[in-house]
Design an enzyme around this catalytic site. Structure first.
Site, PDB file in Angstrom:
ATOM      1  N   HIS A  60      25.056  26.647  22.951  1.00 28.27           N
ATOM      2  CA  HIS A  60      23.795  26.275  22.299  1.00 28.27           C
ATOM      3  C   HIS A  60      23.907  24.983  21.487  1.00 28.27           C
ATOM      4  CE1 HIS A  60      25.387  28.660  18.754  1.00 28.27           C
ATOM      5  NE2 HIS A  60      24.765  27.694  18.101  1.00 28.27           N
ATOM      6  N   ASP A  65      27.808  31.940  25.638  1.00 27.73           N
ATOM      7  CA  ASP A  65      27.506  30.888  24.673  1.00 27.73           C
ATOM      8  C   ASP A  65      28.717  29.990  24.423  1.00 27.73           C
ATOM      9  OD1 ASP A  65      25.825  29.410  23.017  1.00 27.73           O
ATOM     10  OD2 ASP A  65      26.441  30.513  21.224  1.00 27.73           O
ATOM     11  N   SER A  77      28.522  26.279  14.051  1.00 23.61           N
ATOM     12  CA  SER A  77      28.611  26.632  15.476  1.00 23.61           C
ATOM     13  C   SER A  77      29.745  25.920  16.188  1.00 23.61           C
ATOM     14  CB  SER A  77      27.308  26.267  16.199  1.00 23.61           C
ATOM     15  OG  SER A  77      26.354  27.260  16.044  1.00 23.61           O
TER      16      SER A  77
END
Length: 416
Positions: free
Chosen positions: A152, A182, A266
Site C-alpha cells: 500500500h 500487502d 508502513s
C-alpha cells in the site's frame, strides 16, 4: 472461490470472497489516515496513495500505516552489554536458515547502540501518484539495492525515490507487488556501493513479552525509533483493496506490539533486542478523532518476518507471488461440549480436488487450531494459511460432532 461470513465479534460485519481457499472477516485494517468512527461501515479499503478507510475492531479503528513512513534494519549478535557485532547475512533468508529471535529483557538491550547500527538499513520511500505524493518505509535486503516495503506504500505509484540514512536520494523501480499480503519489493536503479542489508530472525521463535523496537518516520518525523514489547501473536488483520470480488483483500496473522506505531511507519521493521527484523510494521489500531485520523494507542501490528521473506523471495524471482491454498469456504462459528465453547472457523463448503477434500474436511467442521496456533474465526484461518509455505504439511485441530480430532493437511497453491 471461497467467501467470508459474518464475524462473531461486536463489530461491523463484512463478507468478502476469498479465492485463497479460506474465508475471513473484517474487523482489522491496515493503518492509514482517515478512519470513520466505529459503526456500520463498508469493507475497509486501501484506496489512495497512503491512507485507507477502516472498520472498527472492538470499538477501535484499524488504519493503514502509510503516509510518511521510514524504516529498515540490520541484525546484530547479542554479545555482552552494549558490545554488538554485525551479522554478515544478506536478506531475506528462508525460515530454516533464519536465526532465533533475541529474547533478552528490555533492561539488557542497548537500544541506543542498536538504533545506531540498524540505521543504515533504513530507507525512506517517496512515491509520486496521479493524485499527489506519499511516503513510506523500506528495509534493505541486499547490496544491489533491493528493498522490502508494504504494497500500500507504492500502490498507484508513477515514480519512486528512496532516501538512504545519509540523506542521499536515488530513483527506484517496482520489482513486484503482492496485495494479498500487502508486501512489495523495489530496487534502486543505481545503488550506492555501501548499502547495509538487513537480517531477519525466525518469527516462529518470537515470544509474547519480548522487547522490540520499531523504526520509521511516524507523522513525517524521519529516523524515529520506539520501543515496547510483543504484546500478542497471531492477531488476524484484514483490509480489502479495490477489487470488487475481494481478490486483493489482505489477511495477516500478525505480531502485535505496544511499541508506538503511527501513520508513517508502513513498511518499517519491528526488530528484536539483537537488531534482527521479526516483522514488517503495517497496521495500527486507533480511536479516530474528530478529523477521522488516529494515532498510536499501543496496538500496532507487523507482518511476521517468515511471511515477509517468503513473499519477497518470490517477488524478486518474477514479480509475482503464489499463496498457500486450503480449499474451504468458512465463517465464524462455535461448538459447545462439556460445558465449554470452542470458537473457530466453521467450514461452509469444501472445494473438490483441494487439500481440504483430500483429508476429508467436511461442511460443519469447526477448525480451532493450526499447528498449536489458535484459530478464533474465519479471518484468523485465512491469515494463518496465507502465511504458510506451499506444499507444507500442518496439523489442523477440528471439532466434528462434538469431538476434537486432528487432521494433517498438505497445503496446495492458490488458484490464480
Amino acid at each position: 472461490m471461497s467467501a467470508a461470513a459474518t464475524p462473531t465479534t461486536a463489530i461491523p460485519a463484512v463478507s468478502t470472497p476469498d479465492p485463497a481457499g479460506t474465508a475471513a472477516t473484517a474487523g482489522t485494517v491496515m493503518s492509514g489516515a482517515a478512519a470513520p468512527a466505529p459503526g456500520p461501515a463498508p469493507a475497509p479499503s486501501r484506496r489512495g496513495p497512503g491512507w485507507g478507510g477502516v472498520t472498527g475492531l472492538v470499538a477501535l479503528g484499524m488504519l493503514l500505516s502509510s503516509g510518511a513512513t521510514l524504516g529498515g534494519v540490520v541484525a546484530y549478535d547479542q554479545l555482552s552489554g552494549s558490545d554488538l557485532a554485525p551479522i554478515v547475512q544478506e536478506a531475506p533468508v528462508s525460515s530454516a536458515e533464519a536465526r532465533p529471535a533475541a529474547l533478552s529483557s528490555g533492561e539488557d538491550a542497548d537500544w541506543a547502540r542498536i538504533a545506531e547500527l540498524v540505521g543504515p538499513s533504513v530507507v525512506a520511500i517517496h512515491v509520486s501518484t496521479g493524485s499527489g505524493t506519499s511516503q513510506g518505509t523500506g528495509v534493505i535486503l541486499d547490496e544491489q539495492g533491493t528493498i522490502l516495503t508494504n504494497n500500500h506504500v507504492v500502490e498507484g505509484a508513477q515514480g519512486v525515490e528512496v532516501t538512504t540514512s545519509d540523506g542521499l536520494s536515488y530513483p527506484a523501480s517496482i520489482v513486484g507487488t503482492d496485495s494479498i499480503t500487502d508486501l512489495a519489493v523495489l530496487r534502486m536503479d543505481s545503488a550506492p556501493g555501501d548499502l547495509q542489508p538487513a537480517a531477519f530472525a525466525d518469527s516462529t521463535t518470537v515470544e509474547v513479552g519480548q522487547p522490540v523496537m520499531a523504526l520509521g518516520t511516524p507523522l513525517g518525523l524521519r529516523n524515529t525509533v520506539t520501543t515496547g514489547i510483543v504484546s500478542a501473536l497471531d492477531r488476524p488483520v484484514t483490509a480489502s483493496g479495490e477489487e470488487s470480488d475481494g481478490s486483493d483483500t489482505t489477511y495477516s496473522s500478525a505480531i502485535q506490539t505496544d511499541a508506538a506505531i503511527n501513520p508513517g511507519n508502513s513498511g518499517g521493521p519491528l526488530v528484536d533486542a539483537a537488531g534482527q527484523v521479526i516483522g514488517i510494521n503495517t497496521a495500527i489500531a486507533g480511536i479516530p478523532n474528530a478529523s477521522g485520523q488516529a494515532g498510536s494507542i499501543g496496538l500496532g501490528f507487523a507482518i511476521p518476518s517468515n511471511t515477509a521473506t517468503m513473499i519477497a523471495r518470490q517477488l524478486q524471482e518474477d514479480g509475482t507471488a503464489e499463496h498457500a491454498f486450503l480449499g474451504v469456504t468458512s465463517k465464524d462459528g462455535s461448538s459447545s461440549e462439556g460445558g465449554a465453547t470452542h470458537r473457530g472457523a466453521e467450514v461452509v463448503s469444501v472445494e473438490q480436488q483441494s487439500p481440504a477434500s483430500e483429508v476429508d474436511l467436511r461442511e460443519g467442521d469447526l477448525i480451532i487450531e493450526v499447528d498449536d496456533v489458535p484459530v478464533g474465526g474465519a479471518a484468523a484461518l485465512t491469515g494463518v494459511v496465507r502465511g504458510l509455505e506451499i506444499d507444507s504439511t500442518h496439523r489442523f485441530e477440528v471439532v466434528r460432532d462434538g469431538a476434537v480430532q486432528m487432521l494433517e493437511v498438505t497445503l496446495g497453491v492458490r488458484p490464480s
